[in-house]
Every structure is written in structure tokens, then in C-alpha cells.
Enzyme design. Structure first.
Site, PDB file in Angstrom:
ATOM      1  N   SER A 201       0.764  -1.318  -0.379  1.00  0.00           N
ATOM      2  CA  SER A 201      -0.113  -0.012   0.283  1.00  0.00           C
ATOM      3  C   SER A 201       0.774   1.474  -0.347  1.00  0.00           C
ATOM      4  CB  SER A 201      -1.489   0.384   1.056  1.00  0.00           C
ATOM      5  OG  SER A 201      -0.171   0.719   2.180  1.00  0.00           O
ATOM      6  N   ASP A 202       0.478   2.290  -0.285  1.00  0.00           N
ATOM      7  CA  ASP A 202       0.984   3.569  -0.709  1.00  0.00           C
ATOM      8  C   ASP A 202       1.238   3.930   1.558  1.00  0.00           C
ATOM      9  OD1 ASP A 202       2.705   5.826  -0.336  1.00  0.00           O
ATOM     10  OD2 ASP A 202       0.623   6.504  -2.297  1.00  0.00           O
TER      11      ASP A 202
END
Length: 561
Positions: free
Chosen positions: A289-290
Site C-alpha cells: 500500500s501507499d
């Protein structure tokens, strides 16, 4: 009852390409993890502050799958810290960084041009060499994973989040340079991570502050981002960062009445992360994920809930946590009530361990830190970086023939600047340019904001702006009021009275707010090395060689004149 063994056949395929020994290591390591350690392998923990202040106790307690280090300038202290963390870890750590160049270069290593500057040079051999230097020096300190290259397309010129971090707006140029960077990184032992899935740059807002929207149709998306990500996957990129970006066109293919679900961030969207990236594009590597507490996702759902949704959506690792106890509790609760499956956690864990094995982290081959750090700032690395800085400056326009300047004809200089603006680095940083010019015989005064502009006292006025990519800055524009310090002075223009030029050491689009500026240079990077290179070009000691990787005129016909 024990769960059935998870097949590891996919780890024998690209991009992992594990042999029997490495697959066995993954299986044995997974079998030896307790319940909490198994979940903690799915997290990357951020590490800020001086290396000397890090005892390592917190990392040893948490046992994360990886860390992201925000480095200090003391390379030996950093290498010593990371070596100790690896020695104390039950499972080898993924050590990640944003290797993006310029102000995002490692502070103890060679300062190199950022992607936009390399795109302006447009020499793929140089991009490959700069990337090799970055990866080799990162490996020397202990980094084995970089959240680059950036595949975003700088289509919305007001975008603060793309700006200098990507390779411009032309898909051909982006593909050429980004694939070279990814390949060079991975050949040097640093896993590349292409971002920001499913593609940023057509929304001029910042996903640190809100969920941004990729507004392309799927046909348009395929010719741009689909092409770029397919190319990266075919090239064997090891990881993809799933970002807080919506792609409504894909969601509406399956549900034309999707409503708000069409604007669900990719990081928490099974459709975008699993169905599109894994299914349609066939990506087999690790998905991270960011940063999980950016408002791009936390404005869409609660923070702890988002962590669960990232795993359910298909992310294998979660970047950051401000409250690990809270987040573990949420994940365990989801496992208990069945909203998150044990199989999904197993699948994610195997890819995390698979990436570690693919990087050879299961084999201890570390040289002493002193030997590794001897690879930093080698003459050949400095030469490659210098070539990039010297060749990138781009003369966008010079309608009155100002350049080259000289200390004889333009001795008295008024420099108007807001300094180097970077939220990551704190208060504005002073430019080196005034001192560089003084050393070459110019008499330079730096404008004091809010005071009159006595043009009669000067032979040259230079506006020098230093804004590279700015996280949490909604948009970048030429803020005349902030620059000049008074609303009346904000309306003042100097070029009818004295030769005037503007230099941007970063954001390449200031002509939108100053279309009548008679001379304008884009330099892309705020580093001291770039400032000196620009001065060489302005004085005619070197030619302006850069070719603009974006439209610096922002589509305005009048800005060309």
C-alpha cells in the site's frame, strides 16, 4: 486444526524466480512464525530521527516485515543501525527508501538528478547509470527496496504530487526511462516498486490530502497506464505500490450504478488491486500500500478499518502504522469474524517472504560497513551525476536575447526568491546561487520581502524559485503575494525597466502565472550542483541542452512570446 499447506508454486515464477532452496526457506520461515509475528510481517514501519537515538528495541519488539528509514547525514551510523537491526531480526528485514534523486537522494551519498531532470536530458544510458549509482550506494548502507520508479504521467500541470518525481508527460519517454531505472535497480540487488497504481497525474490534487481520481476511460487508461504497468510487469518488476487513487471507469464496467464505490481508493479496492492488477495484468509480485494514514484513504474510511481493507483488497504489505496495537487488534478481529480470511493473510505472507528470498536476504553475505561505505561518492558516480546536472537545464524562452549574462554587463543583480521549499526538510532552505554568482564577480542582493523594488540600482533581476514535489501542498503556483510580501508589490513587474529572467529549480510550470516573463529556465532540481550547472549555462560556459519533458507553456499560446 492446522490449515492446509499453501502452494508456493507461484514463487518459482517471475518476478520471484525462487529455486528449491529458497522456496524451502520461505516455507520453513512461515511455519516458525507465531500468530502475531505472521501479521507483523505484513507491515513496514517508518523510522525517523538520528540513527544514534534508535536503540532498535521497538523494532525488535514489533518484529515487522520491513522498515522505511528516513536517513540522517551520518552514513556510518545509518549502516551500523541497519546492520544491528538485521542481526537482531528473527526474519530478515526489507529496508526501503524513496530513491528519487535531488533532495530525495541519500544525504551521505552522491546527489543525483531527479526523474524530471533525467527526462530532460533524455539519455537512457545516463538514466541507467544514475540508477545503478543510486542502487549501489543504497545497498551499501543497507537498503534493499526502493519505492521507485514513478510511472505517473504529468498531465495536469498544477499537480504538486507528480511534478518532478516522474519522467514527464510523454508515455514513450516515461516508459523508456522508468524501465531502465527499474532494471538497473534490480540488477544491483534493490527491488524496484512502480507507483502510484492505478496511475496519478490527471488530477491536480494530492492524495496525501484526499482521494485523487484517475478520470480516464478504460480505453485511454490502457494506452497510457496499462501500457506502462504491463511493460514493468513484463520486465520483471518485483513490486507495485497500490495508491489512494480511484479509477471510476474500471469500477463502472462491472457496475454502472456504483455510486461512491466508483471512487474507492485502489489501496482498499479489491477490484483495482486484485481483479485489475493481479487478474487482468497478471502481476505476480508483491503489492504494497501507499502510506496507510494519508488522507487519500483515511478520508474514505476509518484508519484501522483501512488496514484491514488493504489486506482484503490484495495488498501484501501495509506501509506505516501510527498505532500498531490498534491496527493489529482490528486485523485480528476481522480474522475472527471472517471478514478477512486466513488464506489471504497466508498469501500475503508468502509473497513478503518470497521477496526477501528473491533478494537473497536469507543468505548472510554482508561485507563490513566500512568496506561497503567506501563505495559512496566514487569519482565515476560523481561524474555521472555531474553530467546529468549539466545537461538538464532547459532554456524555455529568451525573447529579448538576455543570455549569456556576464559580470561585466550584468554586475548588479537583484535576486528575488522564496528559497527552497520542502515540507519534508522543514523551513525554507537558502539557495546557493547568490554566493555562486558572487564568486564569479557579480554583486548580488537578495530581495527582502515587503520592501520596494529599486530597479534603477540593478543591471539584472532574477526570480529564482525552488519548489520540487511538495507533499501535502494542494497545488503549486507562482504566489506573487507570498514572494513579494505585499499586495501592491505583487503587481509589480520589472522587465520593462531592467533585464529580467526567471529560473525554476523544480516545478516547471510557472509561466502559467507569468506568461510575459521574457526569459525563463527550467532546471528541475534544487540541489547546489544544479544551481551551479544553471549558472554555467546562463553565462554561456555550457549550452542549454535540456529538452522539456512537459509543456512548460501549459497550453497557453501567449506564454511563448
Amino acid at each position: 486444526m492446522d490449515r492446509p499447506a499453501v502452494s508456493l508454486d507461484h514463487l518459482r515464477l517471475a518476478p520471484f524466480n525462487l529455486d528449491d532452496e529458497a522456496v524451502a526457506w520461505v516455507a520453513n520461515m512461515a511455519a516458525g512464525l507465531d500468530a502475531d509475528a505472521r501479521l507483523m510481517q505484513l507491515f513496514v514501519i517508518g523510522m525517523h530521527g538520528p540513527a544514534a537515538n534508535w536503540s532498535g528495541d521497538e523494532i525488535k519488539r514489533l518484529r515487522p516485515g520491513g522498515v522505511m528509514r528516513f536517513f540522517s547525514a551520518d552514513g556510518m551510523a545509518e549502516a551500523t543501525l541497519l546492520d544491528r537491526l538485521q542481526d537482531e531480526a528473527d526474519v530478515p528485514l526489507l529496508v526501503s527508501a524513496d530513491l528519487e534523486g535531488s533532495r530525495m537522494s541519500l544525504p551521505f551519498a552522491t546527489t543525483v538528478p531527479n526523474p524530471l531532470a533525467l527526462a530532460a536530458v533524455d539519455d537512457v544510458t545516463l538514466t541507467r547509470e544514475i540508477s545503478r549509482v543510486m542502487a549501489d550506494e543504497a545497498r551499501a548502507v543497507g537498503v534493499n527496496w526502493s519505492y521507485t520508479p514513478v510511472l505517473d504521467i504529468n498531465a495536469a500541470f498544477r499537480s504538486a504530487i507528480v511534478a518532478t518525481r516522474g519522467y514527464g508527460s510523454d508515455v514513450d519517454r516515461i516508459e523508456t526511462h522508468a524501465m531502465a531505472q527499474a532494471d538497473a535497480f534490480q540488477r544491483a540487488g534493490v527491488a524496484a516498486c512502480v507507483k502510484h497504481w492505478p496511475g496519478e497525474g490527471f488530477d491536480d490534487r494530492d492524495q496525501h490530502l484526499l482521494t485523487t481520481v484517475n478520470s480516464l476511460s478504460m480505453e485511454e487508461w490502457e494506452t497510457r497506464f496499462g501500457r506502462l504497468y504491463r511493460s514493468a510487469i513484463a520486465g520483471g518488476v518485483m513490486s507495485v505500490m497500490s495508491a489512494h487513487i480511484a479509477l471510476p471507469a474500471f469500477v463502472r464496467e462491472g457496475d454502472p450504478q456504483a455510486g461512491i464505490e466508483a471512487f474507492r481508493p485502489a489501496s482498499v479496492s479489491r477490484g483495482l488491486t486484485t481483479e485489475l492488477l493481479r487478474g487482468r495484468l497478471g502481476f505476480n509480485g508483491l503489492i504494497v500500500s501507499d502510506a496507510s494514514e494519508m488522507a487519500g484513504v483515511t478520508s474514505f474510511m476509518a484508519t484501522a478499518e483501512a488496514k484491514v481493507e488493504m489486506l482484503r483488497a490484495g495488498c501484501d504489505m501495509i506501509l506505516f502504522s501510527q498505532d500498531m496495537d490498534r491496527d493489529l487488534k482490528a486485523i485480528k478481529s476481522a480474522l475472527a469474524d471472517g471478514t478477512l480470511s486466513e488464506d489471504r493473510v497466508d498469501e500475503a505472507l508468502m509473497r513478503v517472504l518470497g521477496l526477501k528470498a528473491a533478494l537473497g536476504l536469507h543468505k548472510d553475505r554482508r561485507e563490513p560497513a566500512t568496506d561497503r561505505l567506501a563505495r559512496l561518492r566514487r569519482p565515476e558516480a560523481q561524474a555521472a551525476a555531474s553530467s546529468g546536472f549539466q545537461r538538464a537545464p532547459t532554456l524555455v524562452k529568451d525573447v529579448e536575447g538576455l543570455f549569456p549574462i556576464s559580470s561585466e554587463r550584468h554586475r548588479r543583480v537583484l535576486l528575488i526568491t522564496g528559497g527552497i521549499v520542502s515540507p519534508i526538510h522543514g523551513a525554507p532552505i537558502l539557495l546557493a546561487l547568490p554566493d555562486l554568482m558572487r564568486k564569479r564577480g557579480f554583486k548580488v542582493d537578495v530581495y527582502e520581502s515587503g520592501t520596494p523594488v529599486p530597479t534603477g540600482d540593478y543591471d539584472l533581476v532574477l526570480y529564482a524559485l525552488g519548489e520540487e514535489t511538495l507533499l501535502t501542498r494542494g497545488r503549486i503556483f507562482l504566489d506573487w503575494l507570498r514572494l513579494m510580501g505585499d499586495f501592491r508589490l505583487a503587481m509589480r513587474r520589472t522587465w520593462h525597466e531592467v533585464p529580467t529572467a526567471m529560473i525554476s529549480f523544480g516545478y516547471p510550470y510557472y509561466l502559467y502565472d507569468a506568461p510575459r516573463m521574457p526569459a525563463y529556465v527550467n532546471a528541475y532540481c534544487t540541489s547546489d550542483e544544479m544551481q551551479e550547472a544553471v549558472l554555467d549555462c546562463m553565462m554561456g560556459l555550457r549550452a542549454f541542452e535540456g529538452r522539456s519533458p512537459v509543456d512548460p507553456f501549459c497550453g497557453l499560446e501567449d506564454a511563448r512570446f
